[in-house]
Design an enzyme around this catalytic site. Structure first.
Site, PDB file in Angstrom:
ATOM      1  N   LYS A 105      37.525  38.861  35.676  1.00 36.56           N
ATOM      2  CA  LYS A 105      37.804  38.815  37.118  1.00 36.56           C
ATOM      3  C   LYS A 105      37.462  37.412  37.662  1.00 36.56           C
ATOM      4  O   LYS A 105      37.670  36.434  36.972  1.00 36.56           O
ATOM      5  CB  LYS A 105      37.052  39.940  37.834  1.00 36.56           C
ATOM      6  N   GLY A 142      33.435  49.318  38.788  1.00 31.17           N
ATOM      7  CA  GLY A 142      32.310  48.577  39.382  1.00 31.17           C
ATOM      8  C   GLY A 142      31.356  49.455  40.164  1.00 31.17           C
ATOM      9  O   GLY A 142      30.511  48.961  40.906  1.00 31.17           O
ATOM     10  N   ASN A 186      37.827  41.898  31.107  1.00 24.81           N
ATOM     11  CA  ASN A 186      38.447  41.311  32.303  1.00 24.81           C
ATOM     12  C   ASN A 186      37.339  40.627  33.100  1.00 24.81           C
ATOM     13  O   ASN A 186      36.535  41.295  33.740  1.00 24.81           O
ATOM     14  CB  ASN A 186      39.109  42.431  33.118  1.00 24.81           C
TER      15      ASN A 186
END
Ligand SMILES: O=C(CO)COP(=O)(O)O
Length: 252
Positions: free
Chosen positions: A11, A175, A9
């Protein structure tokens, strides 16, 4: 038999040239590799989807969108429809990411509509869910995960589950550098399979791929992916460098 999946992903990272270079690097690195039962998916931002689809052609790399709107079309400035995604060759969409839930107010109710809209358009879904730190500390994680799944997915019939991939992403591990331990991941994934089996049957539960997401990196992937009910990962940070991402594919 369910598939293993390593999905990146991206982002809100990578401009056009960076996106193209990254997919090219992944494509090159996995060329000729025996991927056995493993799917490789990357998920760039909307504006780069088309270019990445083109670059990924004739390779094992699949491309997913990070989100889509629940309506067919209309006055929704800034939004993207399922039909638009399909028209550029997208077959998979990520829904329910915790960042969408947190920063863009996506509720279970909205996500139910998005799930139905994606399936109506024959898009496969990577459905994300997971508890927040407070909820884990208060021992509410199983309850939260169960309600997220029930609210957005348990109205589906058993057949629809062929097009569902689950991604358990504890919010406190995203994260942050802090991963769930392999045991915590396995415990939750086994719980998820159990509630799916209770709602549907053992076959549906056994056939759904359940990915773990949250600070997965080359150093910890092998141990997490080795767990029985962990079928791969949804990767953020470590999916942005071809070498790291390919190391994760190798860790499956
Ligand atoms: O949110 C994630 C994937 O969707 C996980 O992100 P990180 O791997 O950067 O923790």
């Amino acid at each position: 038999m369910r598939k293993n999946i390593v999905a990146g992903n991206w982002k809100m990272n990578n401009n056009l040239s960076e996106s193209k270079a990254l997919v090219k690097g992944i494509k090159k690195a996995i060329k000729g590799k025996e991927l056995k039962n493993t799917r490789v998916i990357v998920s760039p931002t909307y504006v780069n989807l088309r270019a990445v689809v083109k670059k990924a052609k004739k390779s094992a790399v699949e491309v997913a969108a990070q989100n889509m709107h629940q309506a067919d079309s209309g006055a929704f400035t800034g939004e993207i429809s399922a039909d638009m995604l399909k028209s550029i060759g997208i077959k998979t969409v990520i829904l329910g990411h915790s960042e969408r839930r947190e920063y863009f107010c996506e509720t279970d109710e909205i996500l139910t509509k998005k799930v139905d809209q994606a399936l109506k358009n024959k898009l496969e879904i990577i459905f994300c869910f997971g508890e927040k730190l407070e909820e884990r500390k208060n021992d509410k994680h199983f309850e939260i995960v169960e309600s997220q799944l029930k609210n957005a997915l348990f109205h589906l019939d058993a057949k629809a589950w062929k097009n569902i991939i689950l991604a358990y992403e504890p919010v406190w591990a995203i994260g942050t550098g802090e991963t769930a331990s392999p045991e915590q991941a396995q415990e939750m994934h086994a719980f998820i399979r159990k509630i799916i089996s209770e709602k549907y049957d053992a076959k549906v539960a056994e056939n759904v791929s359940i990915l773990y997401g949250g600070s997965v990196k080359p150093a910890n992937a092998k141990e997490i992916f080795s767990k029985e009910d962990v079928d791969g990962g949804l990767i953020g940070g470590a999916s942005l460098k071809a070498d790291d991402f390919v190391a994760l594919i190798d860790a499956i």
